[in-house]
Design a protein around this motif. Sequence first.
Motif, PDB file in Angstrom:
ATOM      1  N   CYS A 386       0.864  -1.182   0.000  1.00  0.00           N
ATOM      2  CA  CYS A 386       0.000   0.000   0.000  1.00  0.00           C
ATOM      3  C   CYS A 386       0.906   1.239   0.000  1.00  0.00           C
ATOM      4  N   GLU A 388       0.339   4.185   0.686  1.00  0.00           N
ATOM      5  CA  GLU A 388       0.041   5.142   1.758  1.00  0.00           C
ATOM      6  C   GLU A 388       0.789   4.821   3.052  1.00  0.00           C
ATOM      7  N   CYS A 389       1.039   3.533   3.275  1.00  0.00           N
ATOM      8  CA  CYS A 389       1.538   3.199   4.614  1.00  0.00           C
ATOM      9  C   CYS A 389       2.793   2.327   4.626  1.00  0.00           C
ATOM     10  N   GLY A 418      -0.036  -0.876   7.507  1.00  0.00           N
ATOM     11  CA  GLY A 418      -1.497  -0.986   7.512  1.00  0.00           C
ATOM     12  C   GLY A 418      -2.110   0.369   7.771  1.00  0.00           C
ATOM     13  N   CYS A 419      -3.157   0.698   7.039  1.00  0.00           N
ATOM     14  CA  CYS A 419      -3.852   1.975   7.246  1.00  0.00           C
ATOM     15  C   CYS A 419      -5.288   1.823   6.769  1.00  0.00           C
ATOM     16  N   CYS A 422      -5.879   0.713   2.933  1.00  0.00           N
ATOM     17  CA  CYS A 422      -5.715  -0.686   2.516  1.00  0.00           C
ATOM     18  C   CYS A 422      -6.479  -1.639   3.437  1.00  0.00           C
TER      19      CYS A 422
HETATM   20 ZN   LIG Z   1      -2.170   1.192   3.783  1.00  0.00          ZN
END
Ligand SMILES: [Zn+2]
Length: 490
Positions: A386, A388-389, A418-419, A422
């Motif tokens: 992911c 983003e994270c 993890g965020c 996702c």
């Molecule tokens: Zn994420």
Amino acid sequence: MTMTSVSLKDYHPFPPLQEQYPVEFMEKRKVIKLHTRKDGSIIIGLGIPDDELLKEELQDFHHSQCEFVKIDNDELAAYLSKELSRQNEHEYNTKDSTSVIQLDKLANDAPIVNLVNNLFIEAIRSNASDIHIEGSSDTTTVRYRIDGMLSYVSKLPSGQFPAISSRIKIMANLNIMERRLPQDGRISLHLGGIDLDMRISIVPIAGGESIVLRLFNEKDTLTSLDQLGFSKKDLSTLKELYSLNNGLILFTGPTGSGKTTSLNAIIRKLDAVSSKIITIEDPVENRIPGVSQIQTNEEIGLSFHSLLRRVLRQDPNIIMIGEIRDSETAQLAVRAALTGHLVLSSLHTNDAVSTINRLRNMGTEPYLLGAVLKGAVAQRLVRKLCPECKKIRYPSPGEKKLFKEHGIESGKIYEASGCSVCGNKGYKGRTAVYEIMTVDLKLEKMIADNAQADIISDHLKKTGRINIISSGLRKVVDGETSLAELERVL
Ligand SMILES: [Zn+2]
């Protein structure tokens, strides 16, 4: 024995809609559930009082005392036409064996319809490839497969499972009364501009049923070769292969490695106007404009090889065979490739070199194989980190060594976190890691001379052309995936 005749009016109001039989069933079999007594017994109105099969089916379905009464067909028809015109805004049409349903317009219907539609909508939204619904006497479990991994969605009260199962069977034109035999079907939906095809398999399990829906989303994120993760350089290698006028090109990998997706992506790239393209698939997953797609059906003798024999009389230029599973198909495929056709197919092997041995073991003559085999692609799908994270980390000395062995400089790499984007999985979407074996004159001669697999492997390694692990490690260095994910898949 004569049956009591009743008027529908005497039984108004009928049991609530979610307890009633589906309208299509009522219309076709001329039947209506009139009343459920406090003791659980059911009064059922029949338009055809001597339909013994129907009575048996209903007895079986309800597991409780059924009392049958005769009703007037015209009265039932009038009631149903009123009911149907109310439902008409839902545009519930039946075309061939697939129902085309305007899902978004069904939104205000009975709770079960809503519930099932929401399961589909949510599955599309989360890019699921499959929906698993298992109903037992205790609960209904719903899970989605996303990026290859099953994840838990919800547990529904047990009482809802029969209705959910019936609803799905109706959508797929299956027999809703059948709960003891496996059934297969298909549903086509149009939902917010997306055409969604689903293949359905229903199998009875202890205490209930297991329903698996495979989603073939036309807007699947993995439909083109570059979206699949092939690099620019490799895309042009692939293009050289599928631009050939004849020969055999194979995709290999275990189940779920994206072979079919790659094959479909190539078929989409081919010119379906100036060449006749025929595919033999099990099943036809996505329909491709201009391409004649044929579905295998072993039950009625339409296997890959029996279809292939017929397809050759259709004057095709390009033939795609979903999978080569037996020697008969292998030999026909080789013969087709020899006689001026481009043949694309898949094999269940771990790497590209193994395709040579597998086809030899299937009885293909080495000299023929050398003449037709143009290339083999081995692939796997790994989950993408992911963006983003994902978290930076530095490789351990051991890992550094691994990269070095594959000629890759490793600085920082990434691992999953993890965020909310996702769903706390740390991964989102998938990409292919792969190796492409192209057959040059030297390799062609080796294949024709029946050279041992390890000698061929050595030759390929020396020319530095193929290595699925290097392709994966490169994607780790590029921050696309993690070492842990690569280890899981390879
Ligand atoms: Zn994420």
